[in-house]
Design a protein around this motif. Structure first.
Motif, short mmCIF file in Angstrom:
data_model
loop_
_atom_site.label_atom_id
_atom_site.label_comp_id
_atom_site.label_asym_id
_atom_site.label_seq_id
_atom_site.Cartn_x
_atom_site.Cartn_y
_atom_site.Cartn_z
N PHE A 50 2.25 3.26 1.12
CA PHE A 50 3.42 3.16 0.27
C PHE A 50 3.91 1.72 0.23
O PHE A 50 3.53 0.91 1.08
CB PHE A 50 4.54 4.12 0.72
CG PHE A 50 5.01 3.90 2.13
CD1 PHE A 50 6.11 3.12 2.39
CD2 PHE A 50 4.34 4.49 3.19
CE1 PHE A 50 6.54 2.91 3.68
CE2 PHE A 50 4.76 4.29 4.49
CZ PHE A 50 5.87 3.50 4.74
N ILE A 51 4.74 1.41 -0.75
CA ILE A 51 5.27 0.06 -0.92
C ILE A 51 6.53 -0.07 -0.07
O ILE A 51 7.41 0.80 -0.11
CB ILE A 51 5.60 -0.23 -2.40
CG1 ILE A 51 4.36 -0.03 -3.28
CG2 ILE A 51 6.15 -1.65 -2.56
CD1 ILE A 51 4.66 -0.08 -4.77
N GLU A 76 2.34 -2.63 8.66
CA GLU A 76 2.43 -3.45 7.45
C GLU A 76 1.07 -4.10 7.23
O GLU A 76 0.51 -4.71 8.14
CB GLU A 76 3.50 -4.52 7.61
CG GLU A 76 4.90 -3.96 7.60
CD GLU A 76 5.94 -5.06 7.55
OE1 GLU A 76 5.74 -6.06 6.82
OE2 GLU A 76 6.95 -4.90 8.25
N LEU A 77 0.54 -3.96 6.02
CA LEU A 77 -0.81 -4.44 5.75
C LEU A 77 -0.90 -5.88 5.27
O LEU A 77 -1.99 -6.43 5.18
CB LEU A 77 -1.49 -3.51 4.74
CG LEU A 77 -1.70 -2.08 5.23
CD1 LEU A 77 -2.29 -1.23 4.11
CD2 LEU A 77 -2.60 -2.06 6.45
N GLU A 134 -8.64 -3.02 0.73
CA GLU A 134 -9.05 -3.45 -0.62
C GLU A 134 -7.92 -3.24 -1.62
O GLU A 134 -7.67 -4.09 -2.47
CB GLU A 134 -10.31 -2.69 -1.06
CG GLU A 134 -11.55 -3.07 -0.29
CD GLU A 134 -11.89 -4.54 -0.40
OE1 GLU A 134 -11.84 -5.09 -1.51
OE2 GLU A 134 -12.21 -5.15 0.64
N LEU A 135 -7.22 -2.13 -1.52
CA LEU A 135 -6.10 -1.86 -2.41
C LEU A 135 -4.99 -2.90 -2.21
O LEU A 135 -4.45 -3.43 -3.19
CB LEU A 135 -5.55 -0.44 -2.16
CG LEU A 135 -4.40 -0.02 -3.06
CD1 LEU A 135 -4.86 0.11 -4.50
CD2 LEU A 135 -3.80 1.29 -2.57
N THR A 136 -4.69 -3.20 -0.97
CA THR A 136 -3.65 -4.19 -0.67
C THR A 136 -4.00 -5.55 -1.26
O THR A 136 -3.16 -6.19 -1.89
CB THR A 136 -3.44 -4.30 0.85
OG1 THR A 136 -3.06 -3.02 1.36
CG2 THR A 136 -2.37 -5.31 1.20
N LYS A 137 -5.24 -5.98 -1.05
CA LYS A 137 -5.68 -7.28 -1.58
C LYS A 137 -5.61 -7.31 -3.10
O LYS A 137 -5.18 -8.29 -3.69
CB LYS A 137 -7.11 -7.57 -1.15
CG LYS A 137 -7.27 -7.89 0.31
CD LYS A 137 -8.75 -8.08 0.62
CE LYS A 137 -8.99 -8.02 2.11
NZ LYS A 137 -10.43 -8.02 2.43
N PRO A 143 3.38 -5.42 -1.03
CA PRO A 143 3.62 -5.27 0.41
C PRO A 143 3.47 -3.81 0.84
O PRO A 143 4.44 -3.07 0.95
CB PRO A 143 5.05 -5.77 0.58
CG PRO A 143 5.71 -5.44 -0.72
CD PRO A 143 4.63 -5.63 -1.77
N LEU A 144 2.24 -3.40 1.11
CA LEU A 144 1.98 -2.00 1.46
C LEU A 144 2.12 -1.75 2.95
O LEU A 144 1.87 -2.63 3.77
CB LEU A 144 0.58 -1.59 1.02
CG LEU A 144 0.27 -1.66 -0.47
CD1 LEU A 144 -1.13 -1.11 -0.74
CD2 LEU A 144 1.30 -0.90 -1.29
#
Length: 119
Positions: free
Chosen positions: A7-8, A100-101, A79-82, A87-88
Motif C-alpha cells: 500500500f502507499i 517501507e520499500l 519491481e513495482l516500487t521501482k 512510497p510503498l
C-alpha cells in the motif's frame, strides 16, 4: 501461507490505470484480467524463480496483494516500487513485518529487513 500486501504510505489509493499498466508491463506478468471481480478490479499472475504468485488490485484501490510471501512476491514488490516510484509499504497478512520499500533495493535487502522485523 501468508499474503504480501502493498500500500502507499499515507493511506492514498493507487491510480487504477497507472497500476494496471505498470503491473501488466512487468517482466513475468501473465494472465491479466481486468473487471469487477470479488474484492478486486485487476488480477494477474507474476512469475519469478520458477514460482508464481497471484497479484490483485483491490476494488477500493488501496492495496495490491500477492498470494504468497516467497521470493517471487518480494521481487514483484521491488519491481513495482521501482517502476511506480511511489512510497510503498509491505506487510504480510500475519502482521509479522511492516517495511517501507523506498530504501530496499535488492531481494537480499528485503529478506534481511523481514528477518530483522521478526527478531
Amino acid at each position: 501461507m501468508a499474503n504480501l500486501l502493498l500500500f502507499i504510505n499515507g493511506g492514498l489509493a493507487f491510480d487504477k490505470q497507472d497500476a494496471i499498466t505498470v503491473i501488466s508491463n512487468l517482466k513475468g506478468t501473465i494472465n491479466t484480467k481486468e473487471g469487477q471481480m470479488i474484492g478486486a478490479v485487476f488480477e494477474c499472475v507474476y512469475k519469478a524463480f520458477g514460482r508464481k504468485t497471484i497479484i490483485r488490485l483491490s476494488d477500493n484501490l488501496e492495496t495490491i496483494s500477492c498470494s504468497s510471501t516467497g521470493d517471487e512476491a518480494l521481487t514483484f514488490a521491488l519491481e513495482l516500487t521501482k517502476t511506480l516510484g511511489l512510497p510503498l509499504r509491505a506487510i504480510d497478512s500475519d502482521y509479522s513485518f511492516d517495511i517501507e520499500l523506498a530504501e530496499i533495493n535488492t531481494l537480499a535487502e528485503f529478506k534481511k529487513a523481514i528477518e530483522l522485523e521478526n527478531n
